[in-house]
Design a protein around this motif. Structure first.
Motif, PDB file in Angstrom:
ATOM      1  N   TYR A 179     -77.375  49.267  -7.894  1.00  0.00           N
ATOM      2  CA  TYR A 179     -77.305  50.702  -7.596  1.00  0.00           C
ATOM      3  C   TYR A 179     -78.495  51.190  -6.787  1.00  0.00           C
ATOM      4  O   TYR A 179     -78.428  52.252  -6.159  1.00  0.00           O
ATOM      5  N   LEU A 183     -77.861  53.734  -3.792  1.00  0.00           N
ATOM      6  CA  LEU A 183     -78.517  55.037  -3.741  1.00  0.00           C
ATOM      7  C   LEU A 183     -79.367  55.191  -2.486  1.00  0.00           C
ATOM      8  O   LEU A 183     -79.469  56.294  -1.928  1.00  0.00           O
ATOM      9  N   TYR A 187     -78.582  58.106  -0.064  1.00  0.00           N
ATOM     10  CA  TYR A 187     -79.686  59.014   0.253  1.00  0.00           C
ATOM     11  C   TYR A 187     -79.888  59.135   1.761  1.00  0.00           C
ATOM     12  O   TYR A 187     -80.031  60.234   2.313  1.00  0.00           O
ATOM     13  N   PHE A 329     -82.489  62.169  -6.695  1.00  0.00           N
ATOM     14  CA  PHE A 329     -82.060  60.825  -6.294  1.00  0.00           C
ATOM     15  C   PHE A 329     -82.807  59.763  -7.102  1.00  0.00           C
ATOM     16  O   PHE A 329     -82.226  58.771  -7.534  1.00  0.00           O
ATOM     17  N   GLN A 333     -81.527  56.851  -9.805  1.00  0.00           N
ATOM     18  CA  GLN A 333     -81.878  55.437  -9.693  1.00  0.00           C
ATOM     19  C   GLN A 333     -82.346  54.876 -11.030  1.00  0.00           C
ATOM     20  O   GLN A 333     -82.131  53.699 -11.328  1.00  0.00           O
ATOM     21  N   PHE A 343     -73.611  62.421  -9.935  1.00  0.00           N
ATOM     22  CA  PHE A 343     -73.400  62.140  -8.512  1.00  0.00           C
ATOM     23  C   PHE A 343     -72.653  63.295  -7.844  1.00  0.00           C
ATOM     24  O   PHE A 343     -73.019  63.734  -6.742  1.00  0.00           O
TER      25      PHE A 343
END
Length: 703
Positions: A179, A183, A187, A329, A333, A343
């Protein structure tokens, strides 16, 4: 022997000398039968670790595919390289690290106490037997299914639902590692309109199109293989380059994890395209520089917070909320469990800020209302006097009816448009529009089929394209697909306008030449003109003016709320309804609005309009009627006075064919009148068949 066993448990070599102790002749001499069984179990654990380590060495971050051990199966192809696969392997390394640490610890204990038993070693490492078997099943699924990119996320989520706590924690560790890549790409796209994707793994990818010449080759996993990362080149002076960058991205549904809804993916695509549009802002070049610095941080593997610090600035897009968004963000994480709601909320928060910013720019800076009125005046023939003069200018050159089109035709059409604009004092607006006649090699098969159905493609009317110079930041609203649909309406309206012009020219020609045709010719011309005039009034007033008024009201309301997405949605509804009511869009009801609803369901996030223009029964009849009118106009200009017998027979075919098609049209409109768009169609039916004149005459002629 204990030390050899510990070395075997830790080593990833293919050969395990300790297996020699399990040979019956040797084992019966030196080992107890129970010890032989324990030794065989230890060898199985060592073999499991060896298989895991082999996969790690082949695809891990440290080797990055450089170390290629011999394949067990000569025909087995290696998996396509990717950041997600490397992250998956890194997660495996973290999972098996406690096992390696345990073996090292056991070796230290053995050096202190050499009398440690085989049972003690087995008791310590046997806890990993089940875990290693589970990890090998996980690896086998990746290899056999050749899972690539974002598809690893749902695969891991499915295996995360496990009753064994050790297996559950192992998947969570691997999942967290994977992930991080997801991400970072999410991002980069949401915050900067760009992302690092060497191997085509993200669910948003570049596509090759006629408007964007992008070098894309398919890799073994179906992704994009390139030595350069996906990135955006900012060129604020070239409108074509904006379209090239903006509309070459699309969602790959097969790469989207199943727990993320399609609407969420469309929002992500929309936000990234909007942010990308902001990078082309000619007023703010430093934005692109900050984004590039942040991108370089991401390439070096910097954490999200570190990359965020490189992108902090005082640009109008994020304002003071930039650091807060970056922190969210980073929190995602570090989340232990996947939370789809977080999300969705994060994307909604970013989207709300982006749409507010873009709405202000659209309304205040780009003067959206004026640009929409220009689209109506030119593409939808709102400036009727301009195109009447344009048709007059093209009449002497026979530009719109000539059978042979050449390179000079485009130049002559643009010259005629400029002369028409000058004659009615149209100002600088005309500079944003120009004509183009693309060759057959430029048209794709779908476009060629659609045009050949509606028009006689040998004439300029069937191929003419009105080009519009889109000003920043209107590219988000006027995408290439949107402009294609506007051109579809423009060609249809221009054809009707031209036929109306030709019918009026017949009357002028007969007056100037003092031609006395029989009464039937005059009556048929009046019937044709009556139908064309009322059809044009329906299109221009009942459809275009009313729908445009609804659009402007919706935009005014959206401007108060500073919501660009609502503006985009209102424009999509406007275009879908116009296409439907102009019989250029088909659905469950020809000429109705269900097609508009289905259109909106596929473009709820403003990702672009996809309209399938297929055969419409109303359009089929209208095309036949317009073809009859075209041939009748040519006939009237060339026939003799008085007409010959052959000409009278030809005229009779025009008259009979017209009445038959009108009868079919009226019957079809009566059936459609009960649909959702009954009000406009009722007006058209009332005007065409006032006092049931046409319907009564067709019934009489049929009897």
């Amino acid at each position: 022997m204990i030390h050899d066993i510990l070395f075997t448990l830790f080593s990833s070599n293919a050969e395990l000398p300790i297996e020699n102790f399990t040979i019956p002749e040797v084992a019966s001499t030196f080992l107890h039968p129970g010890e032989i069984h324990i030794l065989e179990e230890l060898i199985r654990i060592a073999n499991q670790y060896k298989e895991i380590k082999k996969f790690v060495q082949q695809y891990g971050t440290l080797t990055a595919g450089l170390l290629k051990p011999k394949q067990q199966k000569p025909t087995e192809e290696p998996l396509p390289q990717g950041l997600y696969l490397q992250a998956f392997v890194d997660g495996l390394e973290l999972v098996v690290k406690p096992y390696r640490d345990l073996v090292v610890e056991l070796e230290a204990k053995y050096l202190v106490r050499p009398n440690l038993s085989l049972m003690f070693i087995f008791h310590q490492v046997s806890q990993y037997r089940s875990l290693f078997g589970f990890l090998l099943q996980l690896i086998s699924g990746v290899v056999t299914q050749r899972i690539h990119g974002c598809a690893l996320l749902p695969y891991l989520q499915q295996h995360c639902l496990h009753g064994n706590d050790a297996n559950y924690q192992a998947v969570k560790t691997i999942q967290k590692s994977v992930y991080v890549i997801f991400l970072k790409q999410l991002y980069g796209w949401l915050m900067h309109g760009k992302f690092v994707d060497h191997y085509g793994e993200f669910f948003i990818q570049q596509v090759e199109s006629s408007n964007a010449k992008v070098s894309i080759t398919a890799s073994g996993g179906g992704g994009v293989s390139s030595h350069q990362p996906t990135q955006t080149t900012v060129n604020t002076s070239d409108s074509a380059s904006i379209n090239t960058e903006l509309w070459r991205y699309e969602i790959r549904r097969e790469m989207l994890p199943y727990y993320f809804p399609a609407s969420w993916a469309e929002k992500v695509l929309f936000v990234g395209q909007t942010v990308l549009m902001c990078h082309f802002d000619p007023r703010q070049h430093p934005i692109a520089e900050r984004a590039s610095r942040a991108e370089s941080k991401l390439k070096r593997g910097t954490s999200l917070v570190g990359a965020a610090a490189a992108a902090v600035g005082r640009d109008n897009l994020w304002g003071g909320h930039e650091q807060e968004l970056f922190r969210k963000f980073h929190q995602l994480q570090n989340e232990e469990n996947l939370n789809v709601t977080k999300f969705e909320h994060l994307v909604d928060e970013i989207k709300e800020q982006v749409t507010k910013h873009m709405s202000v720019i659209m309304i205040e800076k780009a003067d959206l209302e004026r640009q929409l009125r220009l689209m109506k005046d030119f593409f939808l023939l709102g400036r009727g006097e301009l195109f009447s003069e344009f048709l007059t200018q093209t009449q002497s050159l026979r530009l719109l009816i000539g059978k042979e089109l050449n390179d000079g035709t485009t130049r002559d059409l643009n010259r005629a448009l400029q002369l028409a604009a000058n004659s009615i004092n149209v100002g600088e607006d005309i500079e944003q529009f120009s004509f183009e006649l693309p060759g057959k090699d430029v048209l794709d098969e779908e476009e060629e089929e659609r045009r050949s159905f509606c028009y006689e493609t040998k004439s300029a009317v069937g191929q003419i394209v009105l080009k519009y110079k889109v000003k920043w930041p209107l590219h988000l609203l006027f995408s290439p697909r949107i402009l294609d649909r506007y051109n579809e309406m423009f060609r249809f309206l221009l054809r009707i306008k031209k036929i109306q012009h030709d019918l009026l020219q017949i009357w002028s020609h007969q007056r100037e030449q003092r031609i006395r045709h029989n009464l039937n010719v005059v009556q048929l011309r009046n019937k044709l003109l009556f139908l064309i005039n009322n059809l044009q009034y329906y299109l221009q007033v009942d459809v275009l003016e009313s729908q445009f008024a609804i659009l402007m009201a919706a935009i005014a309301d959206s401007a108060k709320q500073a919501d660009f997405e609502r503006i985009q949605r209102a424009h999509t509804i406007f275009q879908a309804n116009v296409l439907s009511l102009c019989f250029l869009l088909t659905g469950s009801n020809s000429g109705g609005e269900p097609s508009a609803s289905s259109l909106l369901s596929t473009t709820s996030a403003g990702s672009g309009v996809v309209i399938q223009v297929q055969e419409n029964p109303v359009l089929t009849i209208l095309d036949s009627i317009l073809s009859i009118v075209d041939r009748f106009c040519t006939f009237c200009m060339l026939c003799k006075d008085p007409m010959t017998k052959a000409e009278r027979m030809e005229f009779a075919t025009y008259e009979q064919g017209f009445m038959n098609h009108v009868d079919s049209l009226l019957k079809l409109l009566i059936g459609l009148k009960a649909g959702p768009s009954s009000a406009p169609l009722s007006q058209l039916l009332l005007r065409l068949d006032f006092n049931h004149w046409f319907s009564s005459n067709t019934q009489t002629s049929s009897q």
